[in-house]
Design an enzyme around this catalytic site. Structure first.
Site, PDB file in Angstrom:
ATOM      1  N   ARG A 121      37.896  47.448  48.973  1.00 30.90           N
ATOM      2  CA  ARG A 121      37.031  46.528  50.155  1.00 30.90           C
ATOM      3  C   ARG A 121      35.848  46.703  50.195  1.00 30.90           C
ATOM      4  O   ARG A 121      34.990  46.137  50.382  1.00 30.90           O
ATOM      5  CB  ARG A 121      37.767  46.453  51.791  1.00 30.90           C
ATOM      6  N   ASN A 181      46.096  40.440  54.213  1.00 29.20           N
ATOM      7  CA  ASN A 181      44.844  38.933  53.813  1.00 29.20           C
ATOM      8  C   ASN A 181      44.657  38.870  52.507  1.00 29.20           C
ATOM      9  O   ASN A 181      44.537  40.275  51.497  1.00 29.20           O
ATOM     10  CB  ASN A 181      43.823  39.447  54.086  1.00 29.20           C
ATOM     11  N   CYS A 230      48.611  34.850  60.467  1.00 32.85           N
ATOM     12  CA  CYS A 230      47.206  35.085  61.572  1.00 32.85           C
ATOM     13  C   CYS A 230      46.748  35.234  63.217  1.00 32.85           C
ATOM     14  O   CYS A 230      47.703  34.223  63.551  1.00 32.85           O
ATOM     15  CB  CYS A 230      46.269  33.810  61.042  1.00 32.85           C
ATOM     16  N   HIS A 272      42.164  30.547  57.539  1.00 33.74           N
ATOM     17  CA  HIS A 272      40.912  31.248  58.121  1.00 33.74           C
ATOM     18  C   HIS A 272      39.879  29.477  57.865  1.00 33.74           C
ATOM     19  O   HIS A 272      38.687  29.875  56.889  1.00 33.74           O
ATOM     20  CB  HIS A 272      40.294  32.659  57.061  1.00 33.74           C
ATOM     21  N   TYR A 311      35.553  31.592  60.981  1.00 37.59           N
ATOM     22  CA  TYR A 311      34.921  31.539  59.238  1.00 37.59           C
ATOM     23  C   TYR A 311      34.581  30.296  58.891  1.00 37.59           C
ATOM     24  O   TYR A 311      33.829  30.865  57.884  1.00 37.59           O
ATOM     25  CB  TYR A 311      36.177  31.455  58.575  1.00 37.59           C
TER      26      TYR A 311
END
Lengths: 442, 442, 442, 442
Positions: free
Chosen positions: B95, B149, B170, B200, B251
């Protein structure tokens, strides 16, 4: 045979001589009796020069076509058979402002794509709809050929807000036919191109020469596509074209090669040499040439102006309508399910069969996600732009500009919008008279 | 009453204790007999810590739930009733690379949105589809609750490429219910929120408290919406909200406020303090706490980790399925015409009625162009990302990234992609084994 | 110029001489080198007569076209450029049974519409799909022109279950062009007809002569439409046409004037003089004429047979494909969104632009509810018929027939179906080999 | 807690006592303060009887609900919270004419299905739209619960031509829940039924008891579905059900078993004992019972009348709206993409989530062709019926009736229509005042 009345709104445009040439060359079929050149009083001098040149051209061709110049739009429109709109609200001066404000805020300012085209649409749509009111009243059976940019957005506004038989026309498609006919050394009739998209955002999804597929020649880099002279050409990444599975048009570079184009525009901006600056210079020179009383034909110099084959596209379309020929032209028309992923009531630019009574698009169906994502985004921007322009809704204008892929943030959109609305205040009665903000979606 | 087997794939996650707490609190209804925590061998130490803590929690609650820890995924999945996936392929290390590569090229690198989420999807989809193969074989009637995710993209890959009964989950929606219940001082059941969008990227198009519309409180700035802690909060331009006619989610800032967020991310990047860096630190601290043999419950410190109400969302959903309650949850499911402007086979995040045998979305219909343009663009990017991940097609990966609104050009997309594929080579067997480039659309 | 190989499957048909005449008349453009007439052994005698006549016709025209007769379908198909299918599985004997069983149960038995067409489809689809397997293998680039009735259903089966480039062709549309050209005393090219619908169920929604709308002439009863000779003509209720807002085709009478047609069919049935009986008699006479070794051209008597302009439609289409002419023809093609209220994968009969590489329908869009209700009902019947025929599913066959507007009840449908399947047992291997009942929808 | 005003338009109906009972049983939740029974002057006597009985019922229950009787519709509607419409324009006398005219011409005459329902719609729609004008003005926030038949068509007319918050309600769905709860010996909440269709033409495509699929019990004949008492029951062909893949509702028999039902109706017709005759008799008896001043509750005899659970369906819906409960009810609402193969603006009957502010259908998506063909045909008939009723367009009325599957020909439709319009001349101001024929589609 019935004789025709043709009306050119924005008749003082530097493009008009090319149109005249086209009419003269096809007069034996068209049988035009009257050409009306109409413009606004601010363009009096240019109109006068163009009208005089036009008359000299007709005279040289020994045709009995009458050329009229007028500021009386209603008189010009009354009973016309074909009306061509090629106006520029605010002249090149406002175009220059569109470009400079955009670039100052770090976004691409182009006449049709991005913040420039957006502002041009806000200024132009009310004027075009006014013209349509006249046509509805005085020439309800006339065909309106709209060349005024941004042609797709303007055409959509007319489709949604008038009953006029409008066709949006662009010289981009015809240039592809010419280019590929030249590449493969065949006649234009031997070239089939499948276009998918909207004005200045069309993808070529099929190319056939005498029925043989040739699109891979372009996708593999073995052959070039057409590239408009007024858009910088950095070439295409061949691997990108292959995974795209379609040939992008010149205006795609604004989206796919934003960084490079922006750099170039910043450079031009810093030297006061944007496209508007250049076009202003070219136009000035052209009108000097046009004034020459010896000149009796379209001067070569006009070809530099851009808009190649513009007149040919218009004349070919008029010929097809006039002869009810069922030819295929690439035109801006109402979608109505042709491209399934776009709303029914928007304008699209696709192949159409042309008959005297009707223009019918050829079914396109589904498009690949590569094409779809960008296409749908830009179309939603266009829909909002039409709404903002028609209703004078600053909130929707802000939403439109925010949605545009070339405008990175809502804040940037706001700053550009505020500055542009300020600059264009004389051209935006719909934004001044009353405030509609938020009425339409809250 | 039948007893349940629950399986947590990625059981060594720092979130697991919250899930355990949820199960324990509802054990009288759920009657869970077995909880299987499965992870990869690289996560052995973390899994062991979590399993031990889980056992202590169960013991303290005096329930007879058996907690298993294993690396044998098939054994863990066999005959499970509910399977929860919360894996992180490549751990936080990868990540961090996603974030750093993105920001280095001047684009937002976020775990789910933009180039970061894109790379995470390429790494994660093949693993999730492998898990689905096991479920199809060993627990075909199980419900798969996917938290991994980017949850929307992963869920879409599963919907398109397996027969598993998957639900994408979510914690974003539940936080809105909690927030508005708190604002208006009512119970969560008195709050109705109409969500439109995809994971998102959801817009609130309606907010009702006991049947009374309250969305204007937010749009007029008289009341706040929920803002996730892990996303910078610069506030919203109230006029922008009004012309949007909907409340954006956290988001959305990545799209609407790109400049500011990018500035902040660059700052963090230069100080080696991106979100991945912070989460790595938090996790380290958490596991130290978890190791304490005196600890018998979920520690307060976990709430800092983000993912608020994550466990509550999961447990509530399991309860609704288990009790066939027909409650309304906001979930990621197949579109199938629910949002008319999106393809049928994609994942969307909308209100659904939950029954034991089926999750059914409530009809949404049309959306306004303000929402539509961005939504369709991002969805097309997601579709291409799924295809690229499943077929290992680098060309489609390039198209996907180019299409993303946060990636400005095809060239930038190419550079980021090349660097990411290089960095992730160990996690991308599908890209290495063979080359599919261009197969799918040429 | 490349020479062409043409293959006629069902070459022993009495229609073939007309086709030959068409080829001979256009040989200077087509440059046909080989014509293959292929048939089944049961039709040996007819094939021989036709082949001999064909050779005499070619000889008289002094062309060097080779005419082959064969029972080897693969040899005939190999490397063909155009393949025409005009077969009749079970000959006129089975058509007669279709008619008699239908009428015995009190429903209309017609070769294409109702229970008769249904049974013909069940018999014919497997044979056509077998032919397509050969084409896929031996002539994958060939165009298949299917005339075999029910042409719409057969074409849909091929579109759904093969990769062959199929076009469904009917002589109905060309007759309208001829009729209106004659009515208005203009050339066929001056006639534009907007067709909406499916084979043998098309409505004319627009009629233009040189761009002038003339449909009201028909709707107001001031002018006649085309009426096929093989369908009883009781005239139309002018008020009905006006509220329909479209001109129905001849086959609509089976739906709109069921009572009268049924009465007439019952009368014919009682006298053993149904259409099949008549056609058997005509055919017998024709082949006697064809056998005459002095005959060197298409005999006038053929025109009595029905199928007027059948050959002209086929040859015109081949010419347009061959010359890549972009002419507009009315053809049976895949819908793909052209008529928005029908599924994407079904066949429709609409105007199309013909190019060498592709046939593209012109967008139709929405249709009025008057047209829509019947159109959608019959199309759903056709879809089920295709499924029943392909999967040999008796249950779906029952559903198909029950859904047909001319079959009043499920019980009646059952009785007709049972009797027909019994009668056709030799022609229905797909129903005998295995039982699929209910597999497809349960 | 706010108190409620309930208005019953057609308050003199024999059904009203059942409604009263429902209100009284739930008064602790509903807190009704006023019940307004409004009717036309012709129904004065019946209204008076019902109002008196209602008052006695309230009194017995010792609630302080005020019961008003009035002919002043505006007063009754003003500020109402819930308005229930259960009117019968032209009373049972006109229903009887509908039935007799239909059967005389050999077609099924039923109150909702076929020519009977068609005529009832023409009479009723203008009256309902008048009521809606009052609601729009005097109680714009009220919920309108329409029970008036044909409920689907009436609801569609209101959805298309007013802004009233209308819900179409039928007692058919609740009877299925009751039936299956009884069959499987579970509570109604344990029964999930997936309905697809439109009012009186719904198919059950899924049946779940506590999450377990049970539809095959019905399709295999191991268990019965609900059969309404007022429709003849000849049983279902089990093989037909299996290939249909769905459970038809009682009204499907009119389509699938036309012959038998028609025979029975002819028999009843010849003996002057059609459904209208029977209902007239039952009603007469009921009102005799109602008049008894000793009667203080809903008499048992009412249950014979048909309309079982009618009141329960209405009261349950009001409770769900009132409590904002998000329960699932099966209701007639606007389609808006829920059933993809039907137009957006039509009414459908599907499962919906009920909230105080909104009724939202659960997504249905695609339907099988077996269902689709009949569904689309009947819906197109309904759309035309709405247009004909609203615009008083005789031509569209003719098209509607011709399109109905139970009316075999355009000629039969014409004869029935002419006779019906003649008979109903007093109830059809829209057809008399002016002639719109053909305006709408020519």
């Amino acid at each position: 045979m019935r004789s025709l009345k043709l009306t050119v709104v924005g008749g003082g445009s530097s493009y008009t001589p090319e149109l005249l040439e086209g009419i003269i060359n096809n007069q034996n079929v068209l049988n035009v009796s009257e050409i009306w050149l109409v413009d606004v009083e601010e363009g009096k001098e240019k109109l006068s020069i163009i009208a005089d040149l036009s008359k000299r051209m007709v005279k040289k061709a020994k045709y009995s076509i009458k050329v009229f110049e007028t500021f009386d739009r209603k008189e010009a429109i009354k009973d016309a058979d074909y009306i061509i709109t090629q106006i520029r609200v605010g002249q090149l001066t406002m175009r220059r402002h569109d470009e400079y404000i955009s670039i100052k805020h770090g976004v691409i300012g182009q006449e049709t794509t991005g913040a420039g085209g957006f502002m041009k649409a806000l200024r132009t749509i009310p004027v075009l709809l006014d013209i349509c009111r006249d046509i509805e009243e005085l020439a309800p059976n006339a065909w309106l050929l709209n060349f005024t940019n941004p042609a797709g957005i303007i055409t959509e506004a007319i489709l949604k807000h008038s009953h006029v038989k409008v066709i949006g026309l662009c010289n981009n498609p015809i240039n592809y036919y010419k280019k590929f006919a030249n590449t493969y050394n065949v006649g234009v009739d031997d070239v089939s191109i499948h276009f998918t998209g909207i004005n200045h955002l069309i993808w070529i999804t099929g190319l056939y020469i005498k029925g043989q597929s040739k699109i891979h020649d372009i996708l593999m880099g073995q052959s070039d596509s057409y590239e408009a002279k007024n858009i910088p050409d950095f070439g295409w990444d061949i691997e990108f074209l292959q995974s795209l599975g379609a040939v992008p048009c010149g205006y795609h570079k604004y989206y796919y090669q934003t960084d490079r184009i922006l750099d170039e525009q910043l450079e031009e901006y810093q030297h006061n040499e944007t496209r508007a600056d250049k076009v202003q210079k070219i136009e000035k020179e052209l009108f000097e040439v046009y004034q020459n009383p010896e000149l009796q034909e379209k001067p070569k110099a006009l070809e530099q102006r851009g808009g190649a084959y513009y007149s040919e596209a218009a004349i070919n379309l008029i010929l097809s309508i006039h002869r009810n020929s069922r030819d295929v032209h690439t035109l801006n028309v109402q979608n109505n399910g042709t491209i399934k992923c776009l709303p029914d009531d928007v304008s699209i630019e696709v192949n159409c069969v042309v008959e005297s009574h009707q223009i019918t698009p050829l079914q396109v169906g589904d498009v690949s996600p590569q094409i779809r994502g960008l296409l749908q985004n830009v179309k939603a921007y266009e829909e909002l732009t039409v709404d903002a322009a028609v209703y004078g809704d600053k909130g929707l204008a802000h939403q439109a500009l925010t949605l545009h892929p070339l405008v990175p943030t809502a804040e940037r959109a706001k700053n550009i919008l505020d500055e542009m609305l300020q600059m264009n205040t004389n051209f935006l009665p719909q934004f001044n008279e009353h405030s509609h903000e938020g009425d339409n979606y809250l």
